[in-house]
Scaffold this motif. Structure first.
Motif, mmCIF file in Angstrom:
data_model
loop_
_atom_site.group_PDB
_atom_site.id
_atom_site.type_symbol
_atom_site.label_atom_id
_atom_site.label_comp_id
_atom_site.label_asym_id
_atom_site.label_seq_id
_atom_site.Cartn_x
_atom_site.Cartn_y
_atom_site.Cartn_z
ATOM 1 N N LEU A 1 -38.754 -72.076 34.113
ATOM 2 C CA LEU A 1 -39.773 -71.147 33.632
ATOM 3 C C LEU A 1 -39.439 -69.716 34.039
ATOM 4 C CD1 LEU A 1 -42.994 -73.239 34.351
ATOM 5 C CD2 LEU A 1 -41.967 -72.752 32.127
ATOM 6 N N ASN B 1 -33.388 -73.879 20.564
ATOM 7 C CA ASN B 1 -34.544 -73.306 21.231
ATOM 8 C C ASN B 1 -34.352 -73.399 22.748
ATOM 9 O OD1 ASN B 1 -35.195 -75.991 22.002
ATOM 10 N ND2 ASN B 1 -36.402 -76.276 20.140
ATOM 11 N N ASN B 2 -35.351 -72.939 23.515
ATOM 12 C CA ASN B 2 -35.207 -72.919 24.974
ATOM 13 C C ASN B 2 -35.018 -74.315 25.563
ATOM 14 O OD1 ASN B 2 -35.427 -70.151 25.070
ATOM 15 N ND2 ASN B 2 -37.597 -70.145 25.590
ATOM 16 N N SER C 1 -44.314 -67.600 33.962
ATOM 17 C CA SER C 1 -43.208 -67.301 34.867
ATOM 18 C C SER C 1 -43.661 -66.432 36.026
ATOM 19 C CB SER C 1 -42.072 -66.610 34.102
ATOM 20 O OG SER C 1 -42.488 -65.363 33.576
ATOM 21 N N PHE D 1 -36.337 -68.400 31.789
ATOM 22 C CA PHE D 1 -36.646 -67.983 30.421
ATOM 23 C C PHE D 1 -37.740 -66.911 30.368
ATOM 24 C CE2 PHE D 1 -34.807 -72.261 29.541
ATOM 25 C CZ PHE D 1 -33.794 -71.850 28.714
ATOM 26 N N ARG D 2 -38.290 -66.563 31.539
ATOM 27 C CA ARG D 2 -39.273 -65.475 31.649
ATOM 28 C C ARG D 2 -40.411 -65.621 30.634
ATOM 29 N NH1 ARG D 2 -39.079 -64.346 36.342
ATOM 30 N NH2 ARG D 2 -40.610 -62.736 35.812
ATOM 31 N N LEU D 3 -41.043 -66.798 30.644
ATOM 32 C CA LEU D 3 -42.191 -67.022 29.768
ATOM 33 C C LEU D 3 -43.356 -66.164 30.239
ATOM 34 C CD1 LEU D 3 -42.043 -70.904 29.393
ATOM 35 C CD2 LEU D 3 -41.113 -69.171 27.859
#
Length: 219
Positions: free
Chosen positions: A41, A126-127, A50, A44-46
């Motif tokens: 998390l 995708n991620n 995050s 990917f800097r959600l």
């Protein structure tokens, strides 16, 4: 040093030994799961999520396990959430260990070439697909030294569980010393018991680290 006293104490230490192994195993598995999720998390800097895990990692890594255990064992019942000592110990170990595991995974994930991430996105990944096929296979190998060190650290941290009266190895030794005043014998057994756990574990982790490294990058 009386070997007869040592022999008499072995059944109590055997129970503490099994409990220490069980608590360590559950705590380490939980810490790896929490650390892996936290690290991905953060990687990917959600938005928002995050940041929450950033705060969790900083809080967990910068507060002692002793304080965390006191909070779980003594403060939570005041708020109406009473847990057994063993449950508090496991949660505390996962809470602390997850933060350290997250840092270890993050270091490994950052070692994955950015070009591979860009290539994966160009292919339409995708991620979740990037994590599964690109980041995790390489990042885990790069993270292995840190993960091994954290596993050893968490096993040793179980000795702090004695402050909330969990009858693991250290608590067993302190109880016997308090009852019979034979420090030399019981501390000797305590050292030997931890050596029996840690030395084979270190050898296994060192072997696994070499296998993962060679399997990924060659000898």
């Amino acid at each position: 040093m009386s070997w007869a006293i040592i022999q008499q104490s072995l059944p109590q230490f055997a129970q503490g030994f099994r409990l220490t192994l069980w608590l360590s195993l559950i705590g380490i598995i939980g810490a790896i799961v929490v650390g892996l999720i936290s690290s991905l998390l953060q990687y990917f800097r959600l938005p928002v999520i995050s940041r929450i895990f950033d705060i969790y990692v900083e809080v967990a890594r910068n507060t002692p396990l002793l304080i965390q255990l006191f909070f779980l064992y003594y403060a939570f019942p005041v708020m109406g959430m009473k847990m057994s000592a063993k449950t508090c110990g496991i949660i505390g170990l996962i809470f602390l260990g997850g933060a350290y595991m997250a840092e270890g995974f993050t270091g490994g994930f950052k070692g994955v070439s950015p070009n591979q991430i860009e290539d994966g996105r160009a292919l339409g990944m995708n991620n979740l697909q990037l994590a599964r096929y690109v980041i995790l296979p390489q990042g885990f190998a790069l993270s292995m030294p840190a993960l091994a060190a954290n596993i050893i650290f968490l096993v040793k941290e179980t000795s702090i569980f004695t402050v909330i009266a969990i009858p693991e190895l250290t608590n067993t030794a302190l109880d016997l010393i308090g009852m019979y005043y034979r420090s030399n014998e019981y501390l000797f057994v305590l050292v030997v018991a931890y050596a029996i756990i840690l030395i084979p574990l270190i050898l296994i982790l060192n072997w696994l680290e070499r296998k993962v490294r060679y399997g990924t990058f060659g000898d």
